[in-house]
Design an enzyme around this catalytic site. Structure first.
Site, PDB file in Angstrom:
ATOM      1  N   TRP A 159       0.844  -1.187   0.000  1.00  0.00           N
ATOM      2  CA  TRP A 159       0.000   0.000   0.000  1.00  0.00           C
ATOM      3  C   TRP A 159       0.887   1.247   0.000  1.00  0.00           C
ATOM      4  CZ3 TRP A 159      -1.011  -4.319   3.071  1.00  0.00           C
ATOM      5  CH2 TRP A 159      -2.192  -5.027   2.750  1.00  0.00           C
ATOM      6  N   HIS A 179      -6.880   1.434   2.702  1.00  0.00           N
ATOM      7  CA  HIS A 179      -7.917   0.412   2.546  1.00  0.00           C
ATOM      8  C   HIS A 179      -8.963   0.609   3.643  1.00  0.00           C
ATOM      9  CE1 HIS A 179      -5.133  -2.499   5.061  1.00  0.00           C
ATOM     10  NE2 HIS A 179      -5.238  -1.325   5.592  1.00  0.00           N
ATOM     11  N   ARG A 206      -4.246   5.830  -2.584  1.00  0.00           N
ATOM     12  CA  ARG A 206      -2.914   5.241  -2.705  1.00  0.00           C
ATOM     13  C   ARG A 206      -2.059   6.095  -3.629  1.00  0.00           C
ATOM     14  NH1 ARG A 206      -4.697  -1.146  -3.219  1.00  0.00           N
ATOM     15  NH2 ARG A 206      -5.921  -1.066  -1.299  1.00  0.00           N
ATOM     16  N   GLN A 220     -13.845   1.126  -1.574  1.00  0.00           N
ATOM     17  CA  GLN A 220     -13.870  -0.260  -1.114  1.00  0.00           C
ATOM     18  C   GLN A 220     -15.078  -0.521  -0.229  1.00  0.00           C
ATOM     19  OE1 GLN A 220     -10.204  -1.266   0.946  1.00  0.00           O
ATOM     20  NE2 GLN A 220      -9.202  -1.813  -0.979  1.00  0.00           N
ATOM     21  N   VAL A 263      -5.542 -11.770   7.895  1.00  0.00           N
ATOM     22  CA  VAL A 263      -6.378 -12.970   7.828  1.00  0.00           C
ATOM     23  C   VAL A 263      -5.496 -14.218   7.739  1.00  0.00           C
ATOM     24  CG1 VAL A 263      -8.538 -12.029   6.894  1.00  0.00           C
ATOM     25  CG2 VAL A 263      -6.622 -12.500   5.343  1.00  0.00           C
ATOM     26  N   ALA A 319     -13.454 -11.914   6.992  1.00  0.00           N
ATOM     27  CA  ALA A 319     -13.400 -10.534   6.503  1.00  0.00           C
ATOM     28  C   ALA A 319     -13.193 -10.577   5.002  1.00  0.00           C
ATOM     29  CB  ALA A 319     -12.255  -9.775   7.169  1.00  0.00           C
TER      30      ALA A 319
HETATM   31  N1  DAH Z   1      -7.492  -4.532   2.530  1.00  0.00           N
HETATM   32  C1  DAH Z   1      -7.124  -5.311   1.348  1.00  0.00           C
HETATM   33  C2  DAH Z   1      -6.625  -4.381   0.244  1.00  0.00           C
HETATM   34  O1  DAH Z   1      -6.929  -3.243   0.254  1.00  0.00           O
HETATM   35  C3  DAH Z   1      -8.294  -6.094   0.837  1.00  0.00           C
HETATM   36  C4  DAH Z   1      -8.673  -7.198   1.752  1.00  0.00           C
HETATM   37  C5  DAH Z   1      -8.110  -8.446   1.620  1.00  0.00           C
HETATM   38  C6  DAH Z   1      -9.581  -6.991   2.785  1.00  0.00           C
HETATM   39  C7  DAH Z   1      -8.428  -9.482   2.441  1.00  0.00           C
HETATM   40  C8  DAH Z   1      -9.910  -8.030   3.642  1.00  0.00           C
HETATM   41  C9  DAH Z   1      -9.336  -9.280   3.451  1.00  0.00           C
HETATM   42  O2  DAH Z   1     -10.789  -7.883   4.643  1.00  0.00           O
HETATM   43  O3  DAH Z   1      -9.697 -10.289   4.277  1.00  0.00           O
HETATM   44  O4  DAH Z   1      -5.943  -4.829  -0.625  1.00  0.00           O
END
Ligand code: DAH
Length: 351
Positions: A159, A179, A206, A220, A263, A319
């Site tokens: 990021w 995010h 970003r 998102q 995760v 998630a």
């Molecule tokens: N936050 C991640 C991104 O911006 C996307 C994401 C991936 C969110 C896996 C999640 C997850 O909750 O379990 O690339």
């Protein structure tokens, strides 16, 4: 000249003048000439009633009043005639056609990303998720540390961050969230006990070179479900249902292993390519693989569950993070993400 023939003369003169009056201001002039309160000629004749010999007075008075009424009526008649003539002239002689319908008003509509967002939130809402929100200007402890991306962790490179230029104890801690995942921590933090079932929509930022699939601002939806006994199959079921709502009832989905620090296990979900239906070696959407990567997801890391004060031996969760622009691109077969924020009304009014 008898009084009565004076009356008749005045009547004829007034009617002739009225017939010749070409417009509203001439009408007003006429009214002053004949009916003006001081010097009006009809007014004067009425006033003269008292000077007429008593034997003729009644007859004269009656005629004078009759003339007065007739002339007043004639004034109104002439006024109406002039108005009608003016309207006729407007609609026939000049360019303005007063019978044409009005110009249609341009009616605004929701931005395609907003429409897509609302449809997604509706689909999750129907599955029992409520909507929560969090700040776009975020602390690094939520955006990174709280979701297990400590400083110097290589995952921070995933990021490219736009930092806010304010130093706290000599360091930057404030940023534009990269995010929506920091809201996993925020929501858990303010929920004393499970269950938790939320979707968090919002803009993320970003530091990124823009191209057909990347923008420096993106939208998102973070999803989070935490409770006793939440399993990976629950995650699959929810995302499968959402895919079908958004992309059609015959959609197929597939999960590939992937890595996200917050995760474990982490996955990426893909849907079957509905552009080439898996038959296109040259397909620009799925690049010949038959699958379109669409979101990241996984089972919430036990450390995050513990930090929330829940017992991770009983409580589990899943998630996911959806890029809404990406969903909108796929939905309408749009080729370039930059169209969404170029503010070209010709593009936007198609959806
Ligand atoms: N936050 C991640 C991104 O911006 C996307 C994401 C991936 C969110 C896996 C999640 C997850 O909750 O379990 O690339």
């Amino acid at each position: 000249m008898s009084n009565v023939s004076a009356l008749e003369g005045l009547r004829e003169e007034a009617l002739a003048a009225l017939a010749a009056a070409p417009d509203e201001s001439a009408l007003e002039q006429w009214r002053i000439t004949f009916f003006g309160r001081q010097d009006g000629r009809v007014t004067a004749l009425l006033r003269a009633i008292k000077d007429v010999p008593a034997s003729e007075r009644a007859a004269y008075g009656a005629s004078a009043n009759a003339v007065k009424q007739e002339l007043e009526g004639a004034l109104e008649g002439r006024r109406e005639a002039l108005k009608q003539a003016a309207l006729r002239a407007l609609s026939t002689e000049s360019a303005l056609d007063v019978t044409l319908p009005g110009r249609p008003q341009v009616i605004g509509r929701l931005h395609p990303v907003t429409q897509t967002m609302r449809d997604c939130l509706k689909a999750f809402g129907d599955m029992g998720f409520r909507v929560a929100e969090g700040p776009e200007v975020e602390w690094d402890r939520y955006n990174f540390d709280g979701v297990r991306i400590p400083e110097d962790h290589p995952a921070r490179d995933m990021w490219d961050t736009i930092w806010v230029n304010t130093l706290i104890d000599g360091k930057r801690h404030m940023l534009l969230r990269t995010h929506t995942s920091p809201n996993q921590v925020r929501v858990l933090e303010r929920t004393p006990a499970p269950p938790v079932r939320v979707v968090v929509p919002g803009k993320c930022y970003r530091q990124e070179a823009t191209d057909a699939t990347h923008e420096w601002m993106l939208t998102q939806i973070e999803g989070l479900a935490v409770d006793e006994g939440v399993r990976m199959s629950d995650l699959k079921g929810v995302l499968y249902e959402w895919s079908r709502q958004m992309f059609g009832q015959d959609r197929k989905i597939i999960f590939h292993h992937s890595y996200f620090p917050f995760v474990e296990p982490g996955v990426e979900m893909a849907i079957d390519c509905f552009i080439c239906r898996g038959n296109g070696k040259e397909c620009r959407t799925c690049h010949g693989t038959g699958w379109i990567e669409i979101l990241g997801a996984g089972m919430v890391h036990p450390e995050i569950i513990e930090t929330a004060g829940y017992d991770s031996s009983k409580v589990t969760g899943f998630a996911f993070g959806i890029g809404v622009e990406r969903v909108a691109l796929l939905r309408w077969g749009i080729e370039d993400i930059r169209n969404f924020y170029a503010n070209d009304i010709r593009f936007l009014s198609q959806f």
